[in-house]
Design a protein around this motif. Structure first.
Motif, PDB file in Angstrom:
ATOM      1  N   PHE A 113      32.506  87.824  45.590  1.00 59.62           N
ATOM      2  CA  PHE A 113      32.676  87.244  44.254  1.00 59.62           C
ATOM      3  C   PHE A 113      34.147  87.016  43.940  1.00 59.62           C
ATOM      4  CE2 PHE A 113      33.065  87.541  39.599  1.00 59.62           C
ATOM      5  CZ  PHE A 113      32.255  86.467  39.244  1.00 59.62           C
ATOM      6  N   SER A 114      34.984  87.975  44.265  1.00 61.09           N
ATOM      7  CA  SER A 114      36.416  87.844  44.035  1.00 61.09           C
ATOM      8  C   SER A 114      36.979  86.660  44.816  1.00 61.09           C
ATOM      9  CB  SER A 114      37.120  89.137  44.446  1.00 61.09           C
ATOM     10  OG  SER A 114      38.497  89.040  44.245  1.00 61.09           O
ATOM     11  N   ILE A 164      41.916  83.418  33.646  1.00 56.13           N
ATOM     12  CA  ILE A 164      40.562  83.829  34.043  1.00 56.13           C
ATOM     13  C   ILE A 164      40.604  84.538  35.393  1.00 56.13           C
ATOM     14  CG2 ILE A 164      38.282  82.980  34.758  1.00 56.13           C
ATOM     15  CD1 ILE A 164      38.673  80.739  32.628  1.00 56.13           C
ATOM     16  N   GLY A 165      41.349  83.961  36.334  1.00 51.54           N
ATOM     17  CA  GLY A 165      41.474  84.589  37.648  1.00 51.54           C
ATOM     18  C   GLY A 165      42.103  85.963  37.566  1.00 51.54           C
ATOM     19  N   LEU A 166      43.163  86.072  36.776  1.00 52.29           N
ATOM     20  CA  LEU A 166      43.819  87.368  36.594  1.00 52.29           C
ATOM     21  C   LEU A 166      42.883  88.368  35.935  1.00 52.29           C
ATOM     22  CD1 LEU A 166      47.331  86.149  35.397  1.00 52.29           C
ATOM     23  CD2 LEU A 166      46.840  87.383  37.522  1.00 52.29           C
ATOM     24  N   PHE A 207      38.395  93.950  37.708  1.00 48.57           N
ATOM     25  CA  PHE A 207      37.695  94.724  38.738  1.00 48.57           C
ATOM     26  C   PHE A 207      38.565  95.855  39.256  1.00 48.57           C
ATOM     27  CE2 PHE A 207      34.898  90.918  40.036  1.00 48.57           C
ATOM     28  CZ  PHE A 207      33.824  91.399  39.310  1.00 48.57           C
ATOM     29  N   LEU A 208      39.815  95.533  39.550  1.00 48.28           N
ATOM     30  CA  LEU A 208      40.734  96.532  40.081  1.00 48.28           C
ATOM     31  C   LEU A 208      40.933  97.679  39.094  1.00 48.28           C
ATOM     32  CD1 LEU A 208      42.592  97.242  42.469  1.00 48.28           C
ATOM     33  CD2 LEU A 208      44.409  95.995  41.287  1.00 48.28           C
ATOM     34  N   ALA A 209      41.170  97.349  37.840  1.00 45.56           N
ATOM     35  CA  ALA A 209      41.376  98.380  36.814  1.00 45.56           C
ATOM     36  C   ALA A 209      40.126  99.241  36.644  1.00 45.56           C
ATOM     37  CB  ALA A 209      41.760  97.733  35.486  1.00 45.56           C
ATOM     38  N   TYR A 210      38.970  98.619  36.626  1.00 39.80           N
ATOM     39  CA  TYR A 210      37.732  99.369  36.450  1.00 39.80           C
ATOM     40  C   TYR A 210      37.545 100.367  37.590  1.00 39.80           C
ATOM     41  CZ  TYR A 210      32.796 100.519  36.343  1.00 39.80           C
ATOM     42  OH  TYR A 210      31.610 101.198  36.338  1.00 39.80           O
ATOM     43  N   PHE A 211      37.623  99.888  38.812  1.00 41.13           N
ATOM     44  CA  PHE A 211      37.353 100.769  39.945  1.00 41.13           C
ATOM     45  C   PHE A 211      38.438 101.813  40.165  1.00 41.13           C
ATOM     46  CE2 PHE A 211      34.367  97.399  41.024  1.00 41.13           C
ATOM     47  CZ  PHE A 211      33.251  98.149  41.350  1.00 41.13           C
ATOM     48  N   LYS A 212      39.679 101.490  39.837  1.00 40.47           N
ATOM     49  CA  LYS A 212      40.764 102.437  40.090  1.00 40.47           C
ATOM     50  C   LYS A 212      41.003 103.402  38.931  1.00 40.47           C
ATOM     51  CE  LYS A 212      43.927 101.512  43.484  1.00 40.47           C
ATOM     52  NZ  LYS A 212      45.236 101.256  43.979  1.00 40.47           N
ATOM     53  N   TYR A 213      40.794 102.947  37.691  1.00 36.88           N
ATOM     54  CA  TYR A 213      41.270 103.730  36.561  1.00 36.88           C
ATOM     55  C   TYR A 213      40.233 104.140  35.524  1.00 36.88           C
ATOM     56  CZ  TYR A 213      45.639 102.161  38.568  1.00 36.88           C
ATOM     57  OH  TYR A 213      46.652 101.908  39.442  1.00 36.88           O
ATOM     58  N   ALA A 214      39.001 103.699  35.623  1.00 36.12           N
ATOM     59  CA  ALA A 214      38.008 104.025  34.593  1.00 36.12           C
ATOM     60  C   ALA A 214      37.814 105.538  34.453  1.00 36.12           C
ATOM     61  CB  ALA A 214      36.678 103.341  34.878  1.00 36.12           C
ATOM     62  N   ASN A 215      37.609 106.236  35.564  1.00 37.40           N
ATOM     63  CA  ASN A 215      37.424 107.691  35.487  1.00 37.40           C
ATOM     64  C   ASN A 215      38.664 108.392  34.956  1.00 37.40           C
ATOM     65  OD1 ASN A 215      34.754 108.045  36.245  1.00 37.40           O
ATOM     66  ND2 ASN A 215      35.248 108.089  38.421  1.00 37.40           N
ATOM     67  N   PHE A 216      39.844 107.918  35.345  1.00 29.81           N
ATOM     68  CA  PHE A 216      41.096 108.502  34.863  1.00 29.81           C
ATOM     69  C   PHE A 216      41.178 108.412  33.336  1.00 29.81           C
ATOM     70  CE2 PHE A 216      45.447 107.566  33.431  1.00 29.81           C
ATOM     71  CZ  PHE A 216      46.044 108.785  33.689  1.00 29.81           C
ATOM     72  N   THR A 275      44.226  87.474  47.059  1.00 28.39           N
ATOM     73  CA  THR A 275      43.604  86.298  46.437  1.00 28.39           C
ATOM     74  C   THR A 275      44.388  85.857  45.207  1.00 28.39           C
ATOM     75  OG1 THR A 275      42.047  87.635  45.135  1.00 28.39           O
ATOM     76  CG2 THR A 275      41.280  86.838  47.280  1.00 28.39           C
ATOM     77  N   LEU A 276      44.940  86.815  44.472  1.00 29.42           N
ATOM     78  CA  LEU A 276      45.742  86.447  43.299  1.00 29.42           C
ATOM     79  C   LEU A 276      47.028  85.730  43.697  1.00 29.42           C
ATOM     80  CD1 LEU A 276      45.418  89.412  40.784  1.00 29.42           C
ATOM     81  CD2 LEU A 276      44.559  87.083  40.558  1.00 29.42           C
ATOM     82  N   SER A 277      47.649  86.151  44.782  1.00 30.83           N
ATOM     83  CA  SER A 277      48.870  85.463  45.205  1.00 30.83           C
ATOM     84  C   SER A 277      48.560  84.022  45.584  1.00 30.83           C
ATOM     85  CB  SER A 277      49.541  86.201  46.362  1.00 30.83           C
ATOM     86  OG  SER A 277      48.839  86.026  47.565  1.00 30.83           O
ATOM     87  N   TYR A 278      47.409  83.792  46.170  1.00 32.25           N
ATOM     88  CA  TYR A 278      46.953  82.442  46.503  1.00 32.25           C
ATOM     89  C   TYR A 278      46.834  81.599  45.226  1.00 32.25           C
ATOM     90  CZ  TYR A 278      43.519  78.853  47.886  1.00 32.25           C
ATOM     91  OH  TYR A 278      42.838  77.675  48.092  1.00 32.25           O
TER      92      TYR A 278
END
Length: 157
Positions: A37-38, A64-66, A72-81, A117-120
């Motif tokens: 999806f990403s 939108i891309g950002l 996704f990155l924030a959710y998976f890395k920082y949600a529990n924190f 993908t973001l750098s692209y």
């Protein structure tokens, strides 16, 4: 194996995608949807950013891309924190909350492919790069298994 598959680059890219997705999905197949999806989001957004000259529309598409990728990155890395920090902050005021976390598993390599993908997309936005019209080539670029989990983050040049 790559060189033995076929002489056409399209079949070789398809081979790389299949092998890379097998490698990535071996640990947890559910994360294949996330990387696919990403990749799809940035491939499509890159096409639209390149086609439009309207600065507001280009900026909105980049946003939108950002939002999708960093979300996704924030959710998976920082949600529990953040959940744990929120619960602990109440204990400072003498209020004990029942600790519950989401037990979110961090997908392997999510930072690498997110920033790749973001750098692209950012390079297309800055008009430093034309987007590829070949979705297989882009998906192979993002999911290439030897660098997917350990980097380095490659630029799409």
């Amino acid at each position: 194996m790559y060189w033995l598959v076929a002489s056409k680059i399209t079949l070789r890219n398809l081979f790389i995608i299949i092998v890379s997705y097998l490698f990535y999905g071996w640990w947890d197949w559910r994360f294949l949807l996330l990387i696919a999806f990403s990749s799809l989001v940035d491939f499509v957004i890159g096409q639209y950013i390149f086609k439009t000259e309207d600065k507001k529309k280009r900026k909105s598409l980049l946003g939108i891309g950002l939002l999708v990728n960093l979300g996704f990155l924030a959710y998976f890395k920082y949600a529990n924190f953040f959940i744990d920090s929120f619960i602990q902050s109440f204990s400072l005021f003498g209020k004990e909350l029942e600790p519950t976390t989401l037990n979110i598993i961090l997908p392997v390599g999510i930072s690498f492919y997110t920033f790749q993908t973001l750098s692209y997309t950012i390079d297309i936005y800055r008009k430093q790069l034309e987007p590829t019209k070949n979705a297989l080539a882009f998906f192979a670029f993002v999911s290439f298994f030897p660098q997917l989990v350990a980097g380095p983050i490659e630029r799409a040049i």
